[in-house]
Design a protein around this motif. Structure first.
Motif, mmCIF file in Angstrom:
data_model
loop_
_atom_site.group_PDB
_atom_site.id
_atom_site.type_symbol
_atom_site.label_atom_id
_atom_site.label_comp_id
_atom_site.label_asym_id
_atom_site.label_seq_id
_atom_site.Cartn_x
_atom_site.Cartn_y
_atom_site.Cartn_z
ATOM 1 N N HIS A 96 42.299 37.469 49.295
ATOM 2 C CA HIS A 96 41.310 38.426 48.806
ATOM 3 C C HIS A 96 42.025 39.702 48.351
ATOM 4 C CE1 HIS A 96 38.006 41.245 48.619
ATOM 5 N NE2 HIS A 96 37.211 40.204 48.503
ATOM 6 N N GLU A 98 41.377 42.696 48.731
ATOM 7 C CA GLU A 98 41.502 43.756 49.741
ATOM 8 C C GLU A 98 42.710 43.490 50.635
ATOM 9 O OE1 GLU A 98 37.459 43.505 51.065
ATOM 10 O OE2 GLU A 98 36.818 44.389 49.168
ATOM 11 N N GLU A 168 37.825 37.210 41.067
ATOM 12 C CA GLU A 168 37.215 38.458 41.510
ATOM 13 C C GLU A 168 37.928 39.643 40.865
ATOM 14 O OE1 GLU A 168 34.914 37.882 45.384
ATOM 15 O OE2 GLU A 168 36.924 38.540 45.895
ATOM 16 N N ALA A 172 35.354 45.117 39.785
ATOM 17 C CA ALA A 172 33.935 44.749 39.956
ATOM 18 C C ALA A 172 33.548 44.612 41.425
ATOM 19 C CB ALA A 172 33.656 43.432 39.226
ATOM 20 N N ILE A 173 34.525 44.681 42.323
ATOM 21 C CA ILE A 173 34.231 44.438 43.738
ATOM 22 C C ILE A 173 33.647 45.683 44.389
ATOM 23 C CG2 ILE A 173 35.218 43.921 46.004
ATOM 24 C CD1 ILE A 173 37.214 42.107 44.600
ATOM 25 N N GLY A 174 32.429 45.532 44.884
ATOM 26 C CA GLY A 174 31.786 46.615 45.617
ATOM 27 C C GLY A 174 31.462 47.834 44.765
ATOM 28 N N GLY A 212 32.270 39.743 42.685
ATOM 29 C CA GLY A 212 32.331 41.133 42.214
ATOM 30 C C GLY A 212 30.935 41.602 41.867
ATOM 31 N N SER A 213 30.279 42.251 42.862
ATOM 32 C CA SER A 213 28.934 42.792 42.655
ATOM 33 C C SER A 213 27.914 41.733 42.226
ATOM 34 C CB SER A 213 28.972 43.956 41.660
ATOM 35 O OG SER A 213 29.789 45.005 42.170
ATOM 36 N N VAL A 214 28.028 40.549 42.826
ATOM 37 C CA VAL A 214 27.004 39.523 42.575
ATOM 38 C C VAL A 214 25.761 39.876 43.397
ATOM 39 C CG1 VAL A 214 26.369 37.099 42.923
ATOM 40 C CG2 VAL A 214 28.653 37.686 42.081
ATOM 41 N N LEU A 232 31.273 34.216 45.116
ATOM 42 C CA LEU A 232 31.741 34.758 46.388
ATOM 43 C C LEU A 232 31.078 36.137 46.480
ATOM 44 C CD1 LEU A 232 33.462 34.662 48.918
ATOM 45 C CD2 LEU A 232 35.444 35.322 47.566
ATOM 46 N N VAL A 233 30.188 36.258 47.452
ATOM 47 C CA VAL A 233 29.302 37.420 47.511
ATOM 48 C C VAL A 233 29.712 38.323 48.662
ATOM 49 C CG1 VAL A 233 26.891 38.150 47.612
ATOM 50 C CG2 VAL A 233 27.461 35.859 46.737
ATOM 51 N N GLY A 234 29.926 39.601 48.384
ATOM 52 C CA GLY A 234 30.275 40.553 49.441
ATOM 53 C C GLY A 234 29.041 41.296 49.920
ATOM 54 N N GLY A 235 28.833 42.493 49.377
ATOM 55 C CA GLY A 235 27.763 43.379 49.827
ATOM 56 C C GLY A 235 26.405 42.708 49.976
HETATM 57 P P1 PGA Z 1 31.034 42.515 46.420
HETATM 58 O O1 PGA Z 1 32.339 41.851 47.049
HETATM 59 O O2 PGA Z 1 30.035 41.416 46.181
HETATM 60 O O3 PGA Z 1 30.569 43.490 47.429
HETATM 61 O O4 PGA Z 1 31.454 43.162 45.137
HETATM 62 C C1 PGA Z 1 32.790 40.602 46.626
HETATM 63 C C2 PGA Z 1 34.057 40.228 47.361
HETATM 64 O O5 PGA Z 1 34.912 41.088 47.566
HETATM 65 O O6 PGA Z 1 34.233 39.055 47.748
#
Ligand code: PGA
Length: 252
Positions: A96, A98, A168, A172-174, A212-214, A232-235
């Motif tokens: 990932h 991060e 990702e 676009a992530i978070g 990425g912000s899905v 792949l969904v984060g938030g």
């Molecule tokens: P996000 O994160 O949906 O909050 O942008 C996705 C991820 O990092 O896997």
């Protein structure tokens, strides 16, 4: 036809009790589509067992957010592939951004983790993606190519369901700024082409998912693209209603 794949990456969120509640909430909502969509929840290590119990018998699979490449020994703080299997994991997220950026994981480390996880029978979600600077410098394809090559060269994948590639884009992530479906599709198609050169025909059956912000509002248009096989969904995965809605839309 590739089966759709949606994973929730909870990152460093959720204490045990809330993790159990969230997992039960998602499990209750998505039961009707787990034959059409592979659904994975990836809580932090400390909540693996509680989530494993919450999703038992529901068709949802358990994933971890990272793994170490050694089997055992003096590696303070690390978790081995066998430990993840022991905790009920079927999947693991590797590489990932991060971890690559905050914890300085290199392509070589990512590759060692992939090898170790697959050898233990885990299924792998490997993440790739470019920074905003790289995107603006027109380097997206070069960067992603390099990451995919390092992750896959020499790998033998007989069962395509055991490997998922997550594109990702780091910008676009978070951030609330997701890639447009067209932007994402372009990179996904490129990844499939590179994967095909490395792995052969099996690459056509490997899921490539977008992260990425899905949200429940953009998943449908993303999945309308031919090479986007899931998310792949984060938030949004931290809310049972949003995660449920994303999975249900993926199953449509
Ligand atoms: P996000 O994160 O949906 O909050 O942008 C996705 C991820 O990092 O896997």
């Amino acid at each position: 036809m590739r089966k759709k794949f949606v994973a929730g990456n909870w990152k460093m969120n959720m204490l045990g009790k809330e993790a159990g509640q969230l997992a039960r909430g998602v499990a209750g909502g998505v039961a009707s589509v787990t034959d059409e969509v592979d659904v994975v929840l990836a809580p932090p290590f400390t909540a693996l067992r509680i989530v494993a119990e919450a999703i038992e018998g529901t068709g949802i699979r358990l994933g971890a957010q990272d793994v170490f490449w050694e089997e055992r020994g003096p590696y303070t703080g690390e978790i081995s592939p066998a430990m993840l299997v022991d905790a009920g994991c079927e999947w693991v997220i590797i590489g990932h951004s991060e971890r690559r950026n905050v914890l300085h994981e290199t392509d070589a480390m990512v590759r060692k983790k992939i090898d170790a996880a697959l050898a233990e029978g885990l299924r792998v979600i490997v993440c790739v993606g470019e920074t905003l600077e790289e995107k603006e410098g027109g380097e997206t394809v070069t960067v992603v190519d390099g990451q995919v090559e390092s992750a896959l060269s020499g790998l033998e994948i007989r069962d395509p369901s055991r490997l998922v590639i997550a594109y990702e884009p780091i910008w676009a992530i978070g951030t609330g700024h997701n890639a447009t479906p067209e932007e994402a599709e372009f990179v996904h198609a490129t990844i499939r082409e590179i994967a095909g050169k490395i792995l052969g025909g099996v690459a056509d059956r490997i899921r490539i998912v977008y992260g990425g912000s899905v949200t429940e509002d953009n998943i449908t248009e993303l999945l309308a693209e031919p090479d986007i096989d899931g998310a792949l969904v984060g938030g949004a995965s931290l809310r049972a209603d949003a995660m449920t809605s994303i999975v249900l839309k993926a199953g449509e």
